[in-house]
Design an enzyme around this catalytic site. Sequence first.
Site, PDB file in Angstrom:
ATOM      1  N   SER A 244       0.796  -1.189  -0.061  1.00  0.00           N
ATOM      2  CA  SER A 244       0.036   0.019  -0.019  1.00  0.00           C
ATOM      3  C   SER A 244       0.900   1.351   0.127  1.00  0.00           C
ATOM      4  O   SER A 244       1.966   1.153   0.171  1.00  0.00           O
ATOM      5  CB  SER A 244      -0.822   0.005   1.263  1.00  0.00           C
ATOM      6  OG  SER A 244      -0.248   0.256   2.481  1.00  0.00           O
ATOM      7  N   GLU A 265       6.741  -0.326  -5.401  1.00  0.00           N
ATOM      8  CA  GLU A 265       5.594  -0.839  -6.385  1.00  0.00           C
ATOM      9  C   GLU A 265       4.236  -0.658  -5.270  1.00  0.00           C
ATOM     10  O   GLU A 265       3.763  -1.694  -4.680  1.00  0.00           O
ATOM     11  CB  GLU A 265       5.600  -2.312  -6.913  1.00  0.00           C
ATOM     12  CG  GLU A 265       6.863  -2.499  -7.492  1.00  0.00           C
ATOM     13  CD  GLU A 265       6.727  -1.988  -8.932  1.00  0.00           C
ATOM     14  OE1 GLU A 265       5.598  -1.298  -9.388  1.00  0.00           O
ATOM     15  OE2 GLU A 265       7.831  -1.879  -9.720  1.00  0.00           O
ATOM     16  N   CYS A 299      -2.960  -4.663  -8.144  1.00  0.00           N
ATOM     17  CA  CYS A 299      -2.517  -3.085  -8.256  1.00  0.00           C
ATOM     18  C   CYS A 299      -2.874  -2.631  -9.523  1.00  0.00           C
ATOM     19  O   CYS A 299      -3.020  -1.268  -9.636  1.00  0.00           O
ATOM     20  CB  CYS A 299      -1.211  -3.084  -8.030  1.00  0.00           C
ATOM     21  SG  CYS A 299      -0.105  -4.240  -8.768  1.00  0.00           S
TER      22      CYS A 299
END
Length: 513
Positions: A244, A265, A299
């Site tokens: 996150s 990432e 994601c």
Amino acid sequence: MQIDKSFLKELGIQKKNFGASFGEWILNDSSKILTSVSPINGEVIAEIHQAGPEEYKQVIKEAEKAFKLWRNVPAPKRGEVVRLIGMELRKYKEQLGKLVTLEMGKILSEGRGEVQEMIDIADFSVGLSRQLYGLTIQSERPKHRMMEQWHPLGIVGIITAFNFPVAVWSWNALIAAVCGDVMVWKPSSQTPLCAVAIQNIVDKVVKREGLPKGIFNTIIGPGSSVGQQMLEDKNVPLISFTGSIPMGRRVAEHVGKRLGRTILELGGNNAIIITESADLDLTLRAVVFGAVGTAGQRCTTTRRLIVHEKVYDHIVEKLIKAYQQISIGNPLENGILMGPLVDRAAIETMQDALNQLKKQGGKILYGGEILENEPYKNGFFVRPCIAQADNNFPIVQHETFAPILYVMKYRSKEEALRLHNDVPQGLSSAMFTNNLKEAEYFLGPEGSDCGIANINIGTSGAEIGGAFGGEKETGGGRESGSDAWKAYMRRQTNTVNWGDELPLAQGIKFGDF
């Protein structure tokens, strides 16, 4: 839902497992227990004795010893080891795919696909081991040669998220391995058994080839203890973190304090722009997979749909009909398109987001309900949601890791791009159009501000050959293909004087001695 778990034995998973390995598991029965629960039916899969600070120190010590040997192994020889790991992964593809589904909840075809991605990364890395290129640079000084070299960096700390419990490890570990690094992997506490299985598979190759222990290592434990140790450890020059945005900020802060490196990432808030010239059937298939695949827990999940006003009603009508046909259930069964969310907290997060949406003026067009009756009892199932929203709603600006798709209208391509880019995140993006000018506008410097920008394919399902990652609050990191390997190495510029004089650069004269 009754599930056959006999395949776990083939992966070396016991009822009780251990959470620290440097090529052999550190046996510590006194540590705290972590329980792995399947989101499919809420049943306990197995337990793990978590690693603590002392186990972490032992693993790092072994990793440091291994690095001193591994960095001197020629890169093509390191590539051969990775090739053998890829061959071993092939043997266990079905079992690993089932484990990913059992522990994480994605449908079995996606679980198998994730393991195939590991195999593909292994193949990619083998070729890469002969292509760690430097440069030869023209010197301004006579009889001087300049060149650039890349050397192994050291210990790479890999912190992965639950949604891709094995593939993201391979993006980092297998590429870093051919670069001459050694790895310490801290997996998500929601999917620890996947890490146990991978460590067991890799250990078979390491032992069979007579390699030093400590090249591939695993630490399963609380982020507040062993995770924090890793962030603050000067012996770990690079942390690759997937997770996150709030946690990414914490990682960047702590690693940055010691001037370490990070590959971040983080979250995405990915949008598809649908123009009036788009092939609507092609678009519909991409949107449904992008929004519903992995139950909205990628994601790269499609979270926003920016639709030209002339095709808006048609798209929404078709989407609702498509969503009504989505089969939800046991992801290990054939024909299921959407499994559960990862845990109860994920369901609560989704419901909270939908409540906020309503308060902010949005409207639920389809779905969003919790599924609790048979056959969903004890699992973490929801119905995917389509919602009408404005891009500036606070909840739309935030990434909710759940199958919620926000739809909105636009009139001009300039308005579409403004809506598209007006979020804090910048991972993946797509436009569906048959208009060349629109496509090039989207891909140009004033177009998408994301790390990934596609035309006539969706936001999800990136190939390994390209560098993966995003901009803005997505973190700026790059993994997998292209030249992402450079992040795992240290660059060195060399100058060799093969003449009898010592001229200085920039024409500086300093006198003779």
